[in-house]
Design a protein around this motif. Structure first.
Motif, short mmCIF file in Angstrom:
data_model
loop_
_atom_site.label_atom_id
_atom_site.label_comp_id
_atom_site.label_asym_id
_atom_site.label_seq_id
_atom_site.Cartn_x
_atom_site.Cartn_y
_atom_site.Cartn_z
N PHE A 1 -12.09 10.88 10.89
CA PHE A 1 -13.60 10.84 11.05
C PHE A 1 -14.18 11.89 11.90
CE2 PHE A 1 -13.07 6.14 9.42
CZ PHE A 1 -13.28 6.50 8.20
N ALA A 2 -13.68 12.15 13.11
CA ALA A 2 -14.31 13.14 14.15
C ALA A 2 -14.29 14.59 13.45
CB ALA A 2 -13.55 12.92 15.31
N ILE A 3 -13.19 14.80 12.92
CA ILE A 3 -12.97 16.06 12.23
C ILE A 3 -13.92 16.18 11.20
CG2 ILE A 3 -11.50 17.40 10.66
CD1 ILE A 3 -9.16 16.35 12.38
N VAL B 1 -14.04 22.29 14.80
CA VAL B 1 -13.24 21.09 15.23
C VAL B 1 -12.37 21.17 16.50
CG1 VAL B 1 -11.58 19.69 14.09
CG2 VAL B 1 -13.43 20.89 12.78
N GLY B 2 -12.45 22.24 16.98
CA GLY B 2 -11.62 22.31 18.27
C GLY B 2 -10.05 22.37 18.29
N PHE B 3 -9.65 23.51 17.25
CA PHE B 3 -8.31 23.98 16.84
C PHE B 3 -8.31 25.51 16.79
CE2 PHE B 3 -8.18 19.43 15.10
CZ PHE B 3 -6.94 18.96 16.02
N PRO B 4 -8.48 25.97 18.08
CA PRO B 4 -8.39 27.53 18.00
C PRO B 4 -7.19 27.94 17.66
CG PRO B 4 -8.18 26.82 20.37
CD PRO B 4 -8.63 25.52 19.36
N GLY B 5 -6.03 27.32 17.63
CA GLY B 5 -4.81 27.63 17.16
C GLY B 5 -4.67 27.77 15.66
N ALA C 1 -12.82 11.86 -10.29
CA ALA C 1 -11.64 11.13 -9.65
C ALA C 1 -11.72 9.59 -9.76
CB ALA C 1 -11.52 11.73 -8.24
N VAL C 2 -10.93 9.00 -9.90
CA VAL C 2 -10.46 7.50 -9.85
C VAL C 2 -9.22 7.01 -8.81
CG1 VAL C 2 -9.92 5.36 -11.36
CG2 VAL C 2 -11.62 6.97 -11.95
N ALA C 3 -9.51 5.92 -8.20
CA ALA C 3 -8.18 5.39 -7.65
C ALA C 3 -8.77 3.88 -7.56
CB ALA C 3 -8.27 6.11 -6.07
N ALA C 4 -7.28 3.13 -7.66
CA ALA C 4 -7.39 1.78 -7.50
C ALA C 4 -6.20 1.33 -6.98
CB ALA C 4 -7.65 1.21 -9.19
N GLY C 5 -6.20 0.13 -6.21
CA GLY C 5 -5.03 -0.39 -5.77
C GLY C 5 -5.34 -1.06 -4.52
N PRO C 6 -4.45 -1.62 -3.92
CA PRO C 6 -4.58 -2.44 -2.66
C PRO C 6 -4.82 -1.61 -1.36
CG PRO C 6 -2.32 -2.63 -3.09
CD PRO C 6 -2.91 -2.04 -4.25
N TYR C 7 -5.51 -0.53 -1.36
CA TYR C 7 -5.72 0.41 -0.39
C TYR C 7 -6.40 -0.07 0.65
CZ TYR C 7 -4.65 4.38 -3.71
OH TYR C 7 -4.01 5.24 -4.59
N ARG C 8 -5.89 0.23 2.11
CA ARG C 8 -6.53 -0.17 3.01
C ARG C 8 -7.75 0.89 3.38
NH1 ARG C 8 -4.88 -1.99 8.16
NH2 ARG C 8 -6.74 -1.91 9.66
N ARG C 9 -8.87 0.42 3.59
CA ARG C 9 -9.79 1.22 4.01
C ARG C 9 -10.67 1.15 5.33
NH1 ARG C 9 -14.50 3.75 1.35
NH2 ARG C 9 -14.18 3.16 -0.83
N GLU C 10 -11.07 2.25 6.04
CA GLU C 10 -11.75 2.22 7.06
C GLU C 10 -12.92 3.12 6.94
OE1 GLU C 10 -10.70 1.05 10.06
OE2 GLU C 10 -8.45 0.82 9.70
N SER C 11 -13.85 2.75 7.67
CA SER C 11 -15.39 3.18 7.22
C SER C 11 -16.03 3.69 8.38
CB SER C 11 -16.24 2.01 6.78
OG SER C 11 -15.66 1.53 5.48
N ASP C 12 -17.01 4.63 8.28
CA ASP C 12 -17.92 5.30 9.42
C ASP C 12 -19.06 5.89 8.68
OD1 ASP C 12 -18.49 6.11 12.05
OD2 ASP C 12 -16.67 7.08 12.41
N VAL C 13 -19.74 6.50 9.38
CA VAL C 13 -21.20 7.09 8.86
C VAL C 13 -21.31 8.38 9.82
CG1 VAL C 13 -23.55 6.87 8.89
CG2 VAL C 13 -22.15 4.91 8.36
#
Length: 862
Positions: free
Chosen positions: A234-236, A340-344, A189-201
């Motif tokens: 990110f929590a999921i 994840v907490g979605f029994p439905g 896969a490749v992606a390129a563009g003015p994407y908005r990025r959020e980060s976590d660990v």
């Protein structure tokens, strides 16, 4: 363009691929006049053959060398470049000009109408990596891939691995990514563009003392950033990685974990390791309901499961597609519910996903879960309800059959034995047999290598006080491929429910192993039960038939059962009885009208109303529909007003006002008042998506014209708004509208995949189905041309979405309906047409005949 299993198996036996270096120059992407980009591929491979071919779909091949010697590019046919004079060790270099896509295949390019920013992303499954670089396009020829991407320097540039280096000049940046682990080409896969990025660990410390940290990323286009819900995503993601780390006992193998949400995507999501792709329709512009959040969580978990099932251990060929999709489908729902907490999620599985399986499994085109896939056209068709939903349901039964611990222990062994390799059915069965101690070959033959569902019903006798004296589960199953009777083993639960006052209460649940055609259940003796649910808790895959007393009790008291999954399973049985002509559509709709208002679970409520909509559009007789449509539309409006403000139920009823309002004009004035602000419902935000649903309902009824829809577009000129506007315009009644939409769909060479979907959705508006009946002959005359001139994904949508409508006249023989006869004539006259095209026509004709037979049954019950 097609590739056969035989030729790919021969090539796979002769070649071993070491690595690829793929250099892509995307620096011209912002220029709308630039149709192609430069792709340069260097690949090293071993060979025991003298000749082979490399796959490439490009506008032209500029240059190619093999072991330093020029390759004759005049032999390139648009899909294959022949290679001769191979050595034991080879290096191939190919430079080509590949095309930017607007149909979601290969390197897709999108310019956001909201801010004029351009974005690129790739989708390569099953056979479109050849649209981006020269490759051996088959899943068993794994290799390391190093991507080098040049793009405008202010852009985000991403691939499946982390960046190893980045260089810049005045206008562009070139990023060289770390080599991937060994993987198949279709999951690069490749992606390129003015994407908005959020980060976590995400990090973990395991009991054995080992630790791991994985960088997480969420990317989306700038205009959707406010809807990204990064914290929840990110929590999921972290919950899922925790679950799979323990369940699979194999550390996440792909370095980082980016998830990118993109526009105009052909699928829901794709499991590219390290850069998982999702449609950005999962970024909700209004208040997200629990159902929407459950669906998103399930898809995130589905793709995460693929990091192991499919990416780490990959099916050697597409006949074992289920080895990744069935497992990922089950794991998606199971992890969403348990971790994840979605029994439905299990409600969605029972009443939504499995209905897809039941429908597909009763078509003439059904096939075993382990299918025979002769070529890549057939592979594209088998991303279907059998491979996904039935496969997942059967694996859920396998988990019950061998036990949860043994099931996951077998998966752990499977990954340990086949990491970064290619696998077959036998590899998985061997691992599960080792962990469970069971011989699974007979189980596999009965479940994985036969077609068609089992039918489970039951017979009871009772004493003078109503207590059960005898309960026997009856199994009826036939292999749809051979016509032979089969008897599958089922490990399931039987729930017995009794009326206590006006509530149905489960008085006992019995674990049963069904074997053969008749299985007594002695534990039921002496129990008084008004409702019997075979397969309570939804452990197996079978069409379950209720008896008369159970149907009666459910019709009056179903919503009083405590467990929402049990309620969903009864609704599933009632719906399957409608489909199988054992229950009139009117009876089902009457139950929905009576019990949906007291349904406490909003996910289940939406599923019930969706089925009621299908019932009135396809299964009720034409003479019954006006009254039923009016009652459904009025009920939705009534219960929107009475729903608790700000709840999911209120959202469901609001969207049902639009859905049923599109079928009947009796509530049009109320919808107009909601749109223009004269009627304000407390707690109901009039978000852009809801406004468009209401406006489209008015358009379908002829109450909103082009000017009113243009005013709505002025309110919301985003990509989503433009697509909604396209759908609403196509929903307008009248033959002239339908003719114009048809022309746009079949003659506009620049149409995008999203625009095509929007126009088809509006074209198919049930209220104006008679306005497109005159196009039937044109449809059948066009099929071959569509199939041979368009990408298969786009052509398939036309074959399915433009199939002529058909309703039953009173006294008419369903099988003599003109549309059915015309479809049979076309199939008789085009027996040599492409198998995938014929399959689509066969399925649409079978579905239509199925609806007509159900309408005839409904007529007979009046």
């Amino acid at each position: 363009m097609n590739l056969t299993h035989i030729e790919c198996r021969q090539r796979g036996a002769a070649l071993t691929v070491q690595d690829y270096r793929v250099e892509l120059d995307l620096s011209n992407a912002v220029d709308p006049g630039a149709d192609t980009y430069r792709s340069a591929t260097t690949l090293r491979f071993s060979s025991t053959a003298d000749a082979t071919w490399v796959d490439l779909v490009a506008d032209r091949v500029a240059r190619a060398t093999l072991n330093g010697q020029p390759v004759d590019t005049s032999t390139y046919d648009g899909a294959r470049l022949p290679l001769t004079g191979l050595r034991a060790e080879n290096e191939l270099h190919v430079e080509a000009h590949c095309r930017y896509s607007r149909t979601g295949e290969g390197m897709h390019r999108f310019t956001d109408p909201q801010d004029d920013r351009t974005y690129l992303y790739t989708h390569l499954e099953p056979t479109d990596s050849r649209r981006m670089f020269a490759c051996f396009e088959q899943p068993d020829l794994k290799a390391q891939f190093t991507f080098v991407v040049t793009a405008p320097k202010e852009w985000e540039i991403a691939s499946g691995q982390a960046a190893a280096s980045r260089t810049e000049d005045e206008l562009t940046a070139t990023v060289t990514f770390e080599p991937t682990p060994r993987q198949s080409s279709y999951i690069t896969a490749v992606a390129a563009g003015p994407y908005r990025r959020e980060s976590d660990v995400w990090s973990i410390s395991r009991p054995d003392g080992t630790t791991q940290k994985v960088r997480l990323g969420l990317l989306c286009r700038q205009s959707m950033a406010q809807f990204a819900s990064a914290e929840e995503v990110f929590a999921i993601t972290k919950h899922g990685l925790d679950f799979f780390d323990e369940a699979f006992a194999y550390p996440y193998p792909w370095g980082k974990y980016d998830q990118i949400f993109v526009p105009e995507y052909n699928l829901g999501a794709m499991e590219n390791p390290g850069l998982v792709t999702f449609t950005d329709s999962f970024l909700y512009r209004g208040r997200a309901t629990d159902l929407q959040r459950e669906q998103r969580a399930e898809v995130i978990m589905h793709e995460m499961a693929h990091m192991w099932f499919g990416d780490l251990a990959t099916p050697a060929w597409w006949d074992d597609l289920w080895l990744k999709e069935s497992f990922a489908d089950l794991m998606g729902y199971q992890t969403a519910a348990e971790a994840v907490g979605f029994p439905g999620a299990w409600i969605l599985f029972a009443l939504g996903r499995k209905q897809w399986a039941y429908t597909q499994d009763q078509r003439p085109s059904t096939h075993p879960i382990v299918a025979t896939i002769d070529d890549l056209e057939a592979a594209r068709q088998n991303f279907d309800g059998i491979t996904y939903a039935k496969g997942a349901a059967v694996l859920k039964q396998l988990q019950a059959y061998v036990g949860r611990d043994a099931f996951f222990a077998g998966a752990q062994q499977y990954f340990a034995d086949h990491a970064f390799g290619s696998t077959t059915l036998d590899d998985l069965l061997s691992a599960l047999e080792s962990s469970s101690g069971r011989d699974l070959r007979t189980w596999s033959n009965l479940w994985l290598q036969t077609a068609g569902p089992s039918l489970l019903s039951f017979a009871t006798t009772r004493d003078e006080h109503g207590a059960i004296t005898d309960l026997v589960i009856q199994q009826d199953a036939m292999d749809s491929m051979t016509g032979e009777a089969i008897s599958r083993p089922h490990r399931l639960r039987v729930g017995l429910y009794a009326l206590e006052g006006d509530r149905l209460t489960r008085v006992t649940v019995i674990d049963v192993e069904v074997a053969g055609t008749h299985t007594p259940v002695p534990e039921a003796t002496g129990v008084s039960a008004d409702l019997v649910i075979v397969n309570d808790d939804d452990l197996t895959y079978a069409v379950v038939r209720l008896d008369g007393p159970s149907v009666q009790a459910a019709g009056r008291h179903l919503s009083t059962i405590d467990e929402p999954l049990s309620r969903a399973l009864v609704w599933s049985s009632l719906w399957n009885m409608v489909r199988d002509r054992a229950l009139p559509a009117r009876t089902f709709i009457e139950s929905a009208l009576a019990q949906a208002p007291t349904e406490r679970n909003a996910t289940l409520l939406q599923q019930i109303l969706t089925l009621a909509h299908t019932a009135v559009c396809h299964y009720a007789t034409p003479t019954q529909r006006p009254e039923l449509r009016q009652r459904l539309a009025a009920s939705a409006l009534e219960h929107l007003r009475s729903a608790a403000p700000g709840t999911d139920a209120q959202q469901v009823w609001a969207r049902s006002v639009a859905r049923f309002g599109a079928l009947h004009g009796g509530t049009a004035g109320n919808i107009e008042a909601l749109l223009d602000g004269r009627d304000v419902i407390e707690g109901l935000p009039m978000d852009p998506d809801l406004r468009w649903e209401l406006a489209t309902a008015l358009a379908a009824q002829g109450r909103f014209g082009a000017d009113a829809l243009a005013a709505e577009l002025n309110r919301d000129s985003t990509m989503s708004g433009r697509l909604a506007h396209d759908k609403a315009l196509a929903s307008l009644p009248g033959t002239a509208t339908k003719d114009a939409v048809w022309q746009s769909l079949v003659a506009d060479a620049t149409i995008t995949n999203d625009t095509q979907r929007a126009l088809l959705a509006g074209f198919d508006a049930p209220a104006s189905s008679a306005d497109r009946a005159h196009l039937a002959d044109r449809y059948f005359a066009s099929l071959i041309d569509w199939w041979r001139s368009m990408p298969q994904t786009m052509a398939t949508r036309l074959v399915v979405g433009l199939f002529p409508p058909a309703d039953l006249s009173e006294g008419q023989d369903p099988q003599q309906h003109p549309v059915i006869q015309r479809a049979k004539q076309w199939l008789d006259e085009h027996q040599s047409a492409e198998a995938a095209l014929r399959r689509n026509v066969i399925e649409q004709a079978a579905d239509t005949e199925h609806y007509l037979l159900a309408q005839a049954y409904a007529q007979s019950q009046v």
